[in-house]
Design a protein around this motif. Structure first.
Motif, mmCIF file in Angstrom:
data_model
loop_
_atom_site.group_PDB
_atom_site.id
_atom_site.type_symbol
_atom_site.label_atom_id
_atom_site.label_comp_id
_atom_site.label_asym_id
_atom_site.label_seq_id
_atom_site.Cartn_x
_atom_site.Cartn_y
_atom_site.Cartn_z
ATOM 1 N N LEU A 280 -19.014 -14.329 16.348
ATOM 2 C CA LEU A 280 -17.857 -13.817 15.616
ATOM 3 C C LEU A 280 -18.179 -13.679 14.130
ATOM 4 O O LEU A 280 -18.699 -14.607 13.501
ATOM 5 N N VAL B 101 -16.614 -11.839 19.998
ATOM 6 C CA VAL B 101 -15.715 -12.061 21.131
ATOM 7 C C VAL B 101 -14.817 -13.263 20.858
ATOM 8 O O VAL B 101 -15.293 -14.311 20.406
ATOM 9 N N TYR B 102 -13.528 -13.095 21.142
ATOM 10 C CA TYR B 102 -12.570 -14.199 21.063
ATOM 11 C C TYR B 102 -11.742 -14.199 22.340
ATOM 12 O O TYR B 102 -11.030 -13.239 22.637
ATOM 13 N N ASP C 90 -8.464 -11.858 26.506
ATOM 14 C CA ASP C 90 -9.483 -11.332 25.607
ATOM 15 C C ASP C 90 -8.757 -10.871 24.350
ATOM 16 O O ASP C 90 -8.098 -9.840 24.341
ATOM 17 N N SER D 132 -10.164 -10.260 21.343
ATOM 18 C CA SER D 132 -11.122 -9.739 20.358
ATOM 19 C C SER D 132 -10.607 -8.481 19.675
ATOM 20 O O SER D 132 -10.713 -8.334 18.459
#
Length: 251
Positions: free
Chosen positions: A14, A68-69, A75, A77
């Protein structure tokens, strides 16, 4: 609130870059982090290191530049504003340094406010959640009062009630004791420990080493990067078990 050992948050590679007047500020770089349900985590580091930016990304108050989060199976992101607000309102509870209570709403109205945006809750369910949350922080007797009628410690207890009322997946606390005297700061720390023992996942930004040491795990941030991930190897309660009578002593 959650099942321990279940992955709740995943951050992969990230980055967060701020662009102003053709200048790039790399606030976060290559952040990789996993948070499990039931953990109590402290994010520490010097001023300007990126820890508040990291908390903003975790809280879906901002979006990453890349990476990516994943949060509670979502998801998160690259999602639009409406979806981000929906996930944030359901999955995340916030506790801010400055309390952020609305002065012309009563205590119970302040606690209920985030729940009014929840389409999955009826009015009766919202009221029951408010009562339960205020009882947990021993502030039900002040439900009809206004923030100006409360001490700083009491206002922060109300802020904690607001954070937990919606049964979020994670509580994000940004310097929750920063505006409190030592006695009320101790009370808030004990309250967070009790909530964690009951199953709450908590991620707290703090500059106070003593507060950080009371958590399960310390994430050290420096110049926008995670430079340490330290396990405290202690139970969430440690030697700081909360006694109900202490609430009123610290009003």
């Amino acid at each position: 609130m959650s099942n321990k050992n279940k992955t709740l948050v995943t951050l992969k590679s990230l980055d967060k870059v701020f662009y102003t007047d053709e200048v790039e500020t790399h606030a976060l770089k290559n952040i990789n982090l996993t948070i499990y349900s039931g953990e109590y985590i402290a994010i520490t580091g010097p001023s300007g290191c990126g820890k508040s930016t990291l908390l903003s990304l975790l809280g879906l108050l901002d979006t990453p530049t890349k990476g990516v989060y994943q949060l509670a199976g979502h998801d998160a992101s690259d999602i639009d504003t409406d979806e981000r607000a929906r996930i944030r309102n359901k999955e995340i509870g916030f506790v801010f340094q400055s309390f952020n209570l609305i002065s012309d709403l009563t205590i119970e109205e302040n606690v209920e406010l985030p729940l009014t945006y929840r389409t999955d809750l009826t009015a009766d369910q919202r009221r029951q959640s408010v009562v339960s949350a205020l009882e947990k922080v021993d502030m039900a007797h002040r439900a009809k009062h206004y923030p100006s009628q409360l001490s700083g410690g009491q206002q922060q207890r109300v802020a904690v009630a607001r954070a937990i009322a919606g049964d979020p997946s994670i509580i994000l606390a940004d310097e929750p004791t920063g505006n409190l005297d030592s006695k009320n700061a101790e009370m808030v720390m004990k309250l967070l420990e009790v909530l964690n023992k009951e199953g709450a996942t908590i991620c707290m930004v703090t500059h106070d080493p003593a507060s950080a040491k009371r958590t399960h795990r310390i994430i050290e941030v420096f110049d926008g990067e995670i430079v340490g991930d330290i396990s405290n190897n202690v139970g969430s309660m440690g030697d700081h078990a909360l006694k109900g009578s202490e609430y009123e002593l610290l009003d």
